[in-house]
Design a protein around this motif. Structure first.
Motif, PDB file in Angstrom:
ATOM      1  N   THR A   1      -4.290  -7.017  -8.477  1.00  0.00           N
ATOM      2  CA  THR A   1      -4.304  -7.231  -7.025  1.00  0.00           C
ATOM      3  C   THR A   1      -3.743  -8.599  -6.679  1.00  0.00           C
ATOM      4  N   PHE A   2      -4.170  -9.621  -7.400  1.00  0.00           N
ATOM      5  CA  PHE A   2      -3.648 -10.970  -7.163  1.00  0.00           C
ATOM      6  C   PHE A   2      -2.125 -10.998  -7.314  1.00  0.00           C
ATOM      7  N   PHE A   3      -1.641 -10.488  -8.428  1.00  0.00           N
ATOM      8  CA  PHE A   3      -0.213 -10.588  -8.725  1.00  0.00           C
ATOM      9  C   PHE A   3       0.632  -9.908  -7.653  1.00  0.00           C
ATOM     10  N   PHE A   4       0.327  -8.669  -7.343  1.00  0.00           N
ATOM     11  CA  PHE A   4       1.183  -7.921  -6.417  1.00  0.00           C
ATOM     12  C   PHE A   4       0.996  -8.365  -4.969  1.00  0.00           C
ATOM     13  N   THR A   5      -0.226  -8.706  -4.572  1.00  0.00           N
ATOM     14  CA  THR A   5      -0.437  -9.146  -3.200  1.00  0.00           C
ATOM     15  C   THR A   5       0.253 -10.479  -2.939  1.00  0.00           C
ATOM     16  N   ILE A   6       0.092 -11.435  -3.847  1.00  0.00           N
ATOM     17  CA  ILE A   6       0.755 -12.726  -3.684  1.00  0.00           C
ATOM     18  C   ILE A   6       2.267 -12.559  -3.709  1.00  0.00           C
ATOM     19  N   LEU A   7       2.768 -11.731  -4.621  1.00  0.00           N
ATOM     20  CA  LEU A   7       4.208 -11.508  -4.713  1.00  0.00           C
ATOM     21  C   LEU A   7       4.763 -10.935  -3.415  1.00  0.00           C
ATOM     22  N   PHE A   8       4.138  -9.902  -2.883  1.00  0.00           N
ATOM     23  CA  PHE A   8       4.651  -9.267  -1.667  1.00  0.00           C
ATOM     24  C   PHE A   8       4.546 -10.209  -0.469  1.00  0.00           C
TER      25      PHE A   8
ATOM     26  N   VAL B   1       0.833  -1.209   0.000  1.00  0.00           N
ATOM     27  CA  VAL B   1       0.000   0.000   0.000  1.00  0.00           C
ATOM     28  C   VAL B   1       0.864   1.254   0.000  1.00  0.00           C
ATOM     29  N   LEU B   2       1.909   1.278   0.840  1.00  0.00           N
ATOM     30  CA  LEU B   2       2.800   2.435   0.895  1.00  0.00           C
ATOM     31  C   LEU B   2       3.500   2.658  -0.440  1.00  0.00           C
ATOM     32  N   LEU B   3       3.945   1.575  -1.050  1.00  0.00           N
ATOM     33  CA  LEU B   3       4.616   1.692  -2.344  1.00  0.00           C
ATOM     34  C   LEU B   3       3.679   2.258  -3.398  1.00  0.00           C
ATOM     35  N   LEU B   4       2.443   1.785  -3.412  1.00  0.00           N
ATOM     36  CA  LEU B   4       1.474   2.287  -4.380  1.00  0.00           C
ATOM     37  C   LEU B   4       1.159   3.759  -4.142  1.00  0.00           C
TER      38      LEU B   4
ATOM     39  N   ALA C   1       3.340 -16.063  -8.236  1.00  0.00           N
ATOM     40  CA  ALA C   1       2.398 -14.954  -8.378  1.00  0.00           C
ATOM     41  C   ALA C   1       1.928 -14.845  -9.827  1.00  0.00           C
ATOM     42  N   TYR C   2       2.867 -15.021 -10.753  1.00  0.00           N
ATOM     43  CA  TYR C   2       2.538 -14.962 -12.182  1.00  0.00           C
ATOM     44  C   TYR C   2       1.619 -16.111 -12.585  1.00  0.00           C
ATOM     45  N   VAL C   3       1.954 -17.342 -12.181  1.00  0.00           N
ATOM     46  CA  VAL C   3       1.170 -18.515 -12.554  1.00  0.00           C
ATOM     47  C   VAL C   3      -0.252 -18.423 -12.000  1.00  0.00           C
ATOM     48  N   PHE C   4      -0.381 -18.021 -10.741  1.00  0.00           N
ATOM     49  CA  PHE C   4      -1.714 -17.901 -10.145  1.00  0.00           C
ATOM     50  C   PHE C   4      -2.551 -16.889 -10.922  1.00  0.00           C
ATOM     51  N   THR C   5      -1.960 -15.749 -11.264  1.00  0.00           N
ATOM     52  CA  THR C   5      -2.682 -14.708 -11.985  1.00  0.00           C
ATOM     53  C   THR C   5      -3.042 -15.160 -13.391  1.00  0.00           C
TER      54      THR C   5
ATOM     55  N   GLU D   1       4.795   1.503 -13.028  1.00  0.00           N
ATOM     56  CA  GLU D   1       4.190   1.458 -14.355  1.00  0.00           C
ATOM     57  C   GLU D   1       4.645   0.224 -15.118  1.00  0.00           C
ATOM     58  N   LEU D   2       5.902  -0.168 -14.925  1.00  0.00           N
ATOM     59  CA  LEU D   2       6.406  -1.380 -15.562  1.00  0.00           C
ATOM     60  C   LEU D   2       5.664  -2.611 -15.042  1.00  0.00           C
ATOM     61  N   GLY D   3       5.462  -2.664 -13.714  1.00  0.00           N
ATOM     62  CA  GLY D   3       4.737  -3.789 -13.126  1.00  0.00           C
ATOM     63  C   GLY D   3       3.289  -3.849 -13.574  1.00  0.00           C
TER      64      GLY D   3
END
Length: 260
Positions: free
Chosen positions: A97-104, A46-49, A241-245, A68-70
């Motif tokens: 949301t899935f990708f970044f939340t799972i990744l973090f 959240v802070l990063l965003l 994270a990528y595979v799940f998304t 922006e790249l992500g």
């Protein structure tokens, strides 16, 4: 295992995923090290965003460029590529949301002081899988209506009439049971096994080097393996994270397709 001096080596075990309570023990709000990892991962995201989007510029700075790249990666390589531009835009917020939340939450497994992924217990992967499952059902029903969606899901076109009962049962299991279960287990087990391997290597390094008071060749070897496996786990965390998304996007695409 113990040496002649009685020094004991403690290998990783399943107990690592049931840590003692830090706060509110015995209540529904109990906080453990894994819960803390989930909170910290969410807070960091959240802070990063917020920081990256607080002052958006035409010529982006470093943090804005990274975000922006992500976002562009999820949009172009997952959402638009699998769902097309129209449906991709509809479901882009969920997929992002899935990708970044799972990744973090995954990455907390290699953060010193935390050292355990927020997705290494059943709760978080189960929530992600159930949300993906509900959205898959919702997308299909909204596109086709309940009865047509069910027919498309259970009876592929071109199936002979005498095979319909058998195919329907197979499709029922594979579509409505196996998909959410596979999403859940794939994320949970990959992260769980990776954590145990990391703990094994670092515990062995501690045993050989610190407990024996000598940085032995064995300690050097296990330490090198620890560093190498840490980098490998970072790759696995990103990949999961990528595979799940991607799988979520594929399931949504199958739900909104005219025929399966």
């Amino acid at each position: 295992m113990a040496d002649e001096g009685g020094i004991t080596f403690h290998p990783p075990s399943i107990d690592d995923f049931f840590p003692a309570a830090l706060l509110f023990e015995g209540t529904p709000f109990e906080i453990t090290r894994i819960t803390l990892a989930q909170f910290l991962a969410t807070l960091a995201l959240v802070l990063l965003l917020v920081l990256a989007t607080k002052r958006m510029r035409v010529v982006p700075g470093r943090m804005q460029s990274v975000m922006e790249l992500g976002f562009g990666f999820v949009r172009e390589q997952i959402a638009f590529q699998i769902l097309g531009e129209k449906d991709g835009r509809r479901f882009l917020p969920l997929l992002t949301t899935f990708f970044f939340t799972i990744l973090f939450m995954n990455v907390t497994g290699i953060i010193p002081g935390i050292n355990i992924p927020g997705t290494s217990v059943a709760g978080a992967p189960l929530v992600f899988a159930l949300v993906a499952y509900v959205v898959f059902i919702y997308a299909g029903i909204r596109k086709h209506g309940g009865l047509r969606f069910l027919k498309n899901s259970l009876v592929p076109s071109g199936v002979p009439a005498y095979l319909i009962p058998i195919i329907a049962v197979v499709e029922l299991i594979s579509t409505f049971i196996a998909r959410p279960v596979s999403l859940f287990l794939r994320l949970l087990l990959n992260v769980l096994v990776g954590h145990m391997m990391l703990v094994l290597f670092f515990s062995a390094t501690h045993f050989f080097a610190l407990n024996l008071n000598a940085f032995t060749p064995l300690a050097a070897g296990t330490f090198a393996l620890s560093l190498a496996f840490t980098l490998f786990e970072l790759f696995v965390y990103i990949l999961q994270a990528y595979v799940f998304t991607v799988l979520t996007a594929v399931y949504i695409q199958l739900a909104v397709a005219e025929e399966h």
